[in-house]
Scaffold this active site. Sequence first.
Site, PDB file in Angstrom:
ATOM      1  N   SER A  12       0.785  -1.140  -0.055  1.00  0.00           N
ATOM      2  CA  SER A  12       0.171  -0.181  -0.160  1.00  0.00           C
ATOM      3  C   SER A  12       0.697   1.290  -0.161  1.00  0.00           C
ATOM      4  O   SER A  12       0.554   2.242  -0.795  1.00  0.00           O
ATOM      5  CB  SER A  12      -0.783  -0.007   0.970  1.00  0.00           C
ATOM      6  OG  SER A  12      -0.366   0.132   2.577  1.00  0.00           O
ATOM      7  N   MET A  85      10.221  -6.885   4.791  1.00  0.00           N
ATOM      8  CA  MET A  85      10.246  -7.593   6.180  1.00  0.00           C
ATOM      9  C   MET A  85      11.547  -8.203   6.393  1.00  0.00           C
ATOM     10  O   MET A  85      11.513  -9.535   6.807  1.00  0.00           O
ATOM     11  CB  MET A  85       8.844  -8.187   6.534  1.00  0.00           C
ATOM     12  CG  MET A  85       7.702  -7.443   6.273  1.00  0.00           C
ATOM     13  SD  MET A  85       7.690  -5.889   7.294  1.00  0.00           S
ATOM     14  CE  MET A  85       7.450  -6.897   8.985  1.00  0.00           C
ATOM     15  N   ILE A  87      16.071  -8.190   7.125  1.00  0.00           N
ATOM     16  CA  ILE A  87      16.884  -7.397   8.057  1.00  0.00           C
ATOM     17  C   ILE A  87      18.161  -7.247   6.659  1.00  0.00           C
ATOM     18  O   ILE A  87      18.513  -8.382   6.285  1.00  0.00           O
ATOM     19  CB  ILE A  87      17.470  -7.765   9.262  1.00  0.00           C
ATOM     20  CG1 ILE A  87      16.091  -7.589  10.177  1.00  0.00           C
ATOM     21  CG2 ILE A  87      18.697  -7.087   9.575  1.00  0.00           C
ATOM     22  CD1 ILE A  87      16.459  -7.978  11.760  1.00  0.00           C
ATOM     23  N   ASN A 102      13.849   3.742   5.147  1.00  0.00           N
ATOM     24  CA  ASN A 102      12.682   2.701   5.908  1.00  0.00           C
ATOM     25  C   ASN A 102      11.746   3.763   6.534  1.00  0.00           C
ATOM     26  O   ASN A 102      11.867   4.624   6.811  1.00  0.00           O
ATOM     27  CB  ASN A 102      13.283   1.677   6.629  1.00  0.00           C
ATOM     28  CG  ASN A 102      12.308   0.957   7.102  1.00  0.00           C
ATOM     29  OD1 ASN A 102      11.396   0.217   6.399  1.00  0.00           O
ATOM     30  ND2 ASN A 102      12.385   0.560   8.533  1.00  0.00           N
ATOM     31  N   HIS A 104       8.933   3.289   9.630  1.00  0.00           N
ATOM     32  CA  HIS A 104       8.592   2.316  10.583  1.00  0.00           C
ATOM     33  C   HIS A 104       7.415   3.064  11.371  1.00  0.00           C
ATOM     34  O   HIS A 104       7.249   4.085  11.793  1.00  0.00           O
ATOM     35  CB  HIS A 104       9.967   2.368  11.489  1.00  0.00           C
ATOM     36  CG  HIS A 104       9.865   1.502  12.761  1.00  0.00           C
ATOM     37  ND1 HIS A 104       9.905   0.100  12.603  1.00  0.00           N
ATOM     38  CD2 HIS A 104       9.631   1.703  14.035  1.00  0.00           C
ATOM     39  CE1 HIS A 104       9.573  -0.210  13.756  1.00  0.00           C
ATOM     40  NE2 HIS A 104       9.415   0.538  14.463  1.00  0.00           N
ATOM     41  N   SER A 131       7.966   7.059  11.667  1.00  0.00           N
ATOM     42  CA  SER A 131       9.084   7.457  11.348  1.00  0.00           C
ATOM     43  C   SER A 131       9.699   7.083  10.114  1.00  0.00           C
ATOM     44  O   SER A 131       9.510   5.996   9.666  1.00  0.00           O
ATOM     45  CB  SER A 131      10.300   6.915  12.422  1.00  0.00           C
ATOM     46  OG  SER A 131       9.567   7.541  13.851  1.00  0.00           O
ATOM     47  N   ASP A 140      16.587  -0.329  12.740  1.00  0.00           N
ATOM     48  CA  ASP A 140      15.619   0.916  13.158  1.00  0.00           C
ATOM     49  C   ASP A 140      16.488   1.927  13.751  1.00  0.00           C
ATOM     50  O   ASP A 140      15.818   2.772  14.636  1.00  0.00           O
ATOM     51  CB  ASP A 140      14.242   0.594  13.624  1.00  0.00           C
ATOM     52  CG  ASP A 140      13.322  -0.314  13.175  1.00  0.00           C
ATOM     53  OD1 ASP A 140      13.211  -0.300  11.868  1.00  0.00           O
ATOM     54  OD2 ASP A 140      12.889  -1.377  13.926  1.00  0.00           O
ATOM     55  N   GLU A 169       1.456   6.918   6.958  1.00  0.00           N
ATOM     56  CA  GLU A 169       2.579   6.509   6.107  1.00  0.00           C
ATOM     57  C   GLU A 169       2.380   6.857   4.519  1.00  0.00           C
ATOM     58  O   GLU A 169       3.254   7.357   3.761  1.00  0.00           O
ATOM     59  CB  GLU A 169       2.855   4.853   6.197  1.00  0.00           C
ATOM     60  CG  GLU A 169       3.063   4.527   7.692  1.00  0.00           C
ATOM     61  CD  GLU A 169       3.454   3.128   7.616  1.00  0.00           C
ATOM     62  OE1 GLU A 169       3.661   2.336   6.484  1.00  0.00           O
ATOM     63  OE2 GLU A 169       3.229   2.512   8.681  1.00  0.00           O
TER      64      GLU A 169
HETATM   65  C1  GRF Z   1       3.817  -0.663   6.960  1.00  0.00           C
HETATM   66  O1  GRF Z   1       2.989  -0.421   8.143  1.00  0.00           O
HETATM   67  C2  GRF Z   1       5.245  -0.326   7.206  1.00  0.00           C
HETATM   68  O2  GRF Z   1       5.378   0.618   8.430  1.00  0.00           O
HETATM   69  C3  GRF Z   1       5.811  -1.652   7.728  1.00  0.00           C
HETATM   70  O3  GRF Z   1       5.007  -2.602   6.882  1.00  0.00           O
HETATM   71  C4  GRF Z   1       3.786  -2.137   6.683  1.00  0.00           C
HETATM   72  C5  GRF Z   1       3.997  -2.154   5.232  1.00  0.00           C
HETATM   73  O4  GRF Z   1       2.520  -2.160   4.541  1.00  0.00           O
HETATM   74  N1  GRF Z   1       7.229  -1.761   7.824  1.00  0.00           N
HETATM   75  P1  GRF Z   1       2.398  -2.224   3.079  1.00  0.00           P
HETATM   76  O5  GRF Z   1       3.047  -3.248   2.346  1.00  0.00           O
HETATM   77  O6  GRF Z   1       3.117  -1.049   2.323  1.00  0.00           O
HETATM   78  O7  GRF Z   1       0.873  -2.092   2.804  1.00  0.00           O
END
Ligand code: GRF
Length: 198
Positions: A12, A85, A87, A102, A104, A131, A140, A169
Amino acid sequence: MQLAILISGNGSNLQAIIDTIGADKINVVISNNPDAYGLIRACFHGINTHVVNHRLYDSRDQYDQALHQCIGYYNPDLIILAGFMRILGASFVQKYENRILNIHPSLLPKFKGLNTYQRAIDDGEYEHGVSIHIVIPELDGGTVLMQGSYYLEDGETAEDHRAKGLALEHQMYPKLIQMLIDGKIQIDKVCKPIEFTL
Ligand code: GRF
């Protein structure tokens, strides 16, 4: 300025970046997860996609090398982690010093790592947020470039908070990327987080 966007799932944030910045600024979307819906979003907009599946590599180092090879082909100015997701190892991160961002879901340095919404509720926080930070080897841990916050209301669940956080975000990431594209800020010159307000 050309972007490589790394995802693992729904994408998203990727969609928000496509809608605001434009697909022509994104030269590749790479996922570690072959089933990530974000890959379909990218294809729909004619963006190159690749899967570099971590399950096919024996070590983080081997995975990082494959990722580096794939990204290197596109030679982007910036690598945007948008729900990626995995590291990244220190040697990968150092190769792209000050060029990986990134997003977060917390007001860093509070709540590094996972399950930030539930942890904020458990700790009785009344304010939470998002952030955007530079990626360094410490999880992070890099300089925070932009932060936005919202209030946690009584009775709200972690899912309610997640919805608020994601909405934020989707506004913040495109805004910061646009500022970088326009040369309004330089990544290595930000000394205090830009406060994001709607
Ligand atoms: C978001 O909440 C971001 O902060 C976290 O993973 C989620 C990703 O959502 N790291 P999307 O795949 O962009 O919908």
